[in-house]
Design a protein around this motif. Sequence first.
Motif, PDB file in Angstrom:
ATOM      1  N   ASN A  42       6.676   1.237  11.255  1.00 46.66           N
ATOM      2  CA  ASN A  42       8.055   1.601  11.564  1.00 46.66           C
ATOM      3  C   ASN A  42       8.148   3.086  11.943  1.00 46.66           C
ATOM      4  O   ASN A  42       7.241   3.870  11.670  1.00 46.66           O
ATOM      5  CB  ASN A  42       8.993   1.272  10.391  1.00 46.66           C
ATOM      6  N   PHE A  43       9.249   3.440  12.546  1.00 42.90           N
ATOM      7  CA  PHE A  43       9.515   4.798  13.016  1.00 42.90           C
ATOM      8  C   PHE A  43       9.318   5.832  11.910  1.00 42.90           C
ATOM      9  O   PHE A  43       8.645   6.850  12.100  1.00 42.90           O
ATOM     10  CB  PHE A  43      10.950   4.864  13.560  1.00 42.90           C
ATOM     11  N   PHE A  44       9.920   5.592  10.753  1.00 44.07           N
ATOM     12  CA  PHE A  44       9.881   6.579   9.666  1.00 44.07           C
ATOM     13  C   PHE A  44       8.456   6.827   9.175  1.00 44.07           C
ATOM     14  O   PHE A  44       8.050   7.974   8.976  1.00 44.07           O
ATOM     15  CB  PHE A  44      10.767   6.127   8.498  1.00 44.07           C
ATOM     16  N   GLY A  45       7.712   5.765   8.953  1.00 47.35           N
ATOM     17  CA  GLY A  45       6.341   5.911   8.474  1.00 47.35           C
ATOM     18  C   GLY A  45       5.453   6.646   9.463  1.00 47.35           C
ATOM     19  O   GLY A  45       4.685   7.534   9.094  1.00 47.35           O
ATOM     20  N   ARG A  46       5.568   6.282  10.733  1.00 45.60           N
ATOM     21  CA  ARG A  46       4.736   6.941  11.763  1.00 45.60           C
ATOM     22  C   ARG A  46       5.064   8.423  11.879  1.00 45.60           C
ATOM     23  O   ARG A  46       4.171   9.269  11.983  1.00 45.60           O
ATOM     24  CB  ARG A  46       4.916   6.241  13.112  1.00 45.60           C
ATOM     25  N   HIS A  47       6.358   8.763  11.846  1.00 50.07           N
ATOM     26  CA  HIS A  47       6.744  10.174  11.968  1.00 50.07           C
ATOM     27  C   HIS A  47       6.404  10.968  10.708  1.00 50.07           C
ATOM     28  O   HIS A  47       6.073  12.160  10.791  1.00 50.07           O
ATOM     29  CB  HIS A  47       8.229  10.288  12.329  1.00 50.07           C
ATOM     30  N   SER A  48       6.472  10.341   9.551  1.00 52.06           N
ATOM     31  CA  SER A  48       6.062  11.020   8.324  1.00 52.06           C
ATOM     32  C   SER A  48       4.579  11.367   8.397  1.00 52.06           C
ATOM     33  O   SER A  48       4.181  12.508   8.132  1.00 52.06           O
ATOM     34  CB  SER A  48       6.344  10.138   7.101  1.00 52.06           C
ATOM     35  N   LYS A  49       3.759  10.399   8.771  1.00 52.14           N
ATOM     36  CA  LYS A  49       2.309  10.622   8.877  1.00 52.14           C
ATOM     37  C   LYS A  49       1.997  11.698   9.906  1.00 52.14           C
ATOM     38  O   LYS A  49       1.177  12.587   9.667  1.00 52.14           O
ATOM     39  CB  LYS A  49       1.617   9.302   9.251  1.00 52.14           C
ATOM     40  N   SER A  50       2.669  11.650  11.040  1.00 53.87           N
ATOM     41  CA  SER A  50       2.447  12.638  12.088  1.00 53.87           C
ATOM     42  C   SER A  50       2.790  14.048  11.598  1.00 53.87           C
ATOM     43  O   SER A  50       2.039  14.997  11.823  1.00 53.87           O
ATOM     44  CB  SER A  50       3.280  12.287  13.318  1.00 53.87           C
ATOM     45  N   ALA A  51       3.912  14.201  10.911  1.00 59.82           N
ATOM     46  CA  ALA A  51       4.335  15.516  10.404  1.00 59.82           C
ATOM     47  C   ALA A  51       3.380  16.014   9.329  1.00 59.82           C
ATOM     48  O   ALA A  51       3.113  17.215   9.238  1.00 59.82           O
ATOM     49  CB  ALA A  51       5.761  15.444   9.872  1.00 59.82           C
ATOM     50  N   ALA A  63       8.370  15.359   7.267  1.00 57.84           N
ATOM     51  CA  ALA A  63       7.502  14.437   6.522  1.00 57.84           C
ATOM     52  C   ALA A  63       8.232  13.861   5.315  1.00 57.84           C
ATOM     53  O   ALA A  63       8.169  12.659   5.051  1.00 57.84           O
ATOM     54  CB  ALA A  63       6.225  15.157   6.089  1.00 57.84           C
ATOM     55  N   THR A  64       8.941  14.713   4.589  1.00 57.22           N
ATOM     56  CA  THR A  64       9.645  14.279   3.384  1.00 57.22           C
ATOM     57  C   THR A  64      10.796  13.333   3.712  1.00 57.22           C
ATOM     58  O   THR A  64      10.941  12.271   3.107  1.00 57.22           O
ATOM     59  CB  THR A  64      10.163  15.500   2.599  1.00 57.22           C
ATOM     60  N   LEU A  65      11.624  13.710   4.693  1.00 54.21           N
ATOM     61  CA  LEU A  65      12.768  12.865   5.059  1.00 54.21           C
ATOM     62  C   LEU A  65      12.313  11.523   5.635  1.00 54.21           C
ATOM     63  O   LEU A  65      12.856  10.471   5.286  1.00 54.21           O
ATOM     64  CB  LEU A  65      13.675  13.590   6.044  1.00 54.21           C
ATOM     65  N   CYS A  66      11.326  11.573   6.507  1.00 50.89           N
ATOM     66  CA  CYS A  66      10.830  10.327   7.097  1.00 50.89           C
ATOM     67  C   CYS A  66      10.134   9.464   6.052  1.00 50.89           C
ATOM     68  O   CYS A  66      10.245   8.231   6.075  1.00 50.89           O
ATOM     69  CB  CYS A  66       9.909  10.613   8.276  1.00 50.89           C
ATOM     70  N   TYR A  67       9.417  10.099   5.129  1.00 49.02           N
ATOM     71  CA  TYR A  67       8.813   9.334   4.034  1.00 49.02           C
ATOM     72  C   TYR A  67       9.906   8.598   3.256  1.00 49.02           C
ATOM     73  O   TYR A  67       9.773   7.412   2.940  1.00 49.02           O
ATOM     74  CB  TYR A  67       8.013  10.230   3.083  1.00 49.02           C
ATOM     75  N   GLY A  68      10.985   9.307   2.941  1.00 44.85           N
ATOM     76  CA  GLY A  68      12.100   8.681   2.227  1.00 44.85           C
ATOM     77  C   GLY A  68      12.643   7.484   2.980  1.00 44.85           C
ATOM     78  O   GLY A  68      12.897   6.425   2.396  1.00 44.85           O
ATOM     79  N   GLY A  69      12.825   7.632   4.286  1.00 44.11           N
ATOM     80  CA  GLY A  69      13.288   6.519   5.106  1.00 44.11           C
ATOM     81  C   GLY A  69      12.315   5.344   5.085  1.00 44.11           C
ATOM     82  O   GLY A  69      12.723   4.181   5.020  1.00 44.11           O
ATOM     83  N   ASP A  70      11.031   5.656   5.115  1.00 44.49           N
ATOM     84  CA  ASP A  70       9.993   4.629   5.081  1.00 44.49           C
ATOM     85  C   ASP A  70      10.032   3.857   3.758  1.00 44.49           C
ATOM     86  O   ASP A  70      10.013   2.621   3.735  1.00 44.49           O
ATOM     87  CB  ASP A  70       8.629   5.302   5.283  1.00 44.49           C
ATOM     88  N   ALA A  71      10.116   4.586   2.645  1.00 42.38           N
ATOM     89  CA  ALA A  71      10.145   3.944   1.324  1.00 42.38           C
ATOM     90  C   ALA A  71      11.420   3.115   1.143  1.00 42.38           C
ATOM     91  O   ALA A  71      11.376   1.984   0.640  1.00 42.38           O
ATOM     92  CB  ALA A  71      10.018   4.985   0.218  1.00 42.38           C
TER      93      ALA A  71
END
Length: 192
Positions: A42-51, A63-71
Amino acid sequence: MKRFIAIDGLDGSGKDTQARLIKEKYENEGSVIIRSHPTSDNFFGRHSKSALEKKGKLNKIIATLCYGGDAIRSVIKYHGKADTVIFVRYTLAVSYLNKAISVPVYKLVCWLLPVSEYFFYLDVSPKELVKRVEKRNEKEEMFENYEAFVKVRQKAEPVLYNWHVIPANDSPEEIFKRINVILDELDQKLLK
């Protein structure tokens, strides 16, 4: 759903290995789902990993915000969808935030998201974490160095009050033995 399990710890602590061993333990008792964050589906997980693979404060925030969205997406999509659901990395991501806000944010997150008694934190010394991360031979993330491991480990301590802290400098088998004892105790207490 019988069990909602979270395995957390710093990079290199063995979270995915322990999640796999827990999955093997419960596979004969019903369906098991593992969600390892950040995910790539998903978008959030990919962007968290990239950041995480970049430097700087902005990437730390992304990374933190996108991780939160992913979880949160995983909770919405998978919580209650199997007999046992295992999250690799969950609410302890707040340890990467500023120390002054990490505890209040953690309490808010625990109020908003599901929690259970099946939460495990793999506690590995920073020196051992550096060795493990170097062995992986992957691109280093922003938190994968000795100084970051020391700092984040210290910031995690105040929010571990509702987690089973597992000493995890040993072999995966020894670590799983410790976790397995607690799993059996929790199953006896909560599922019988």
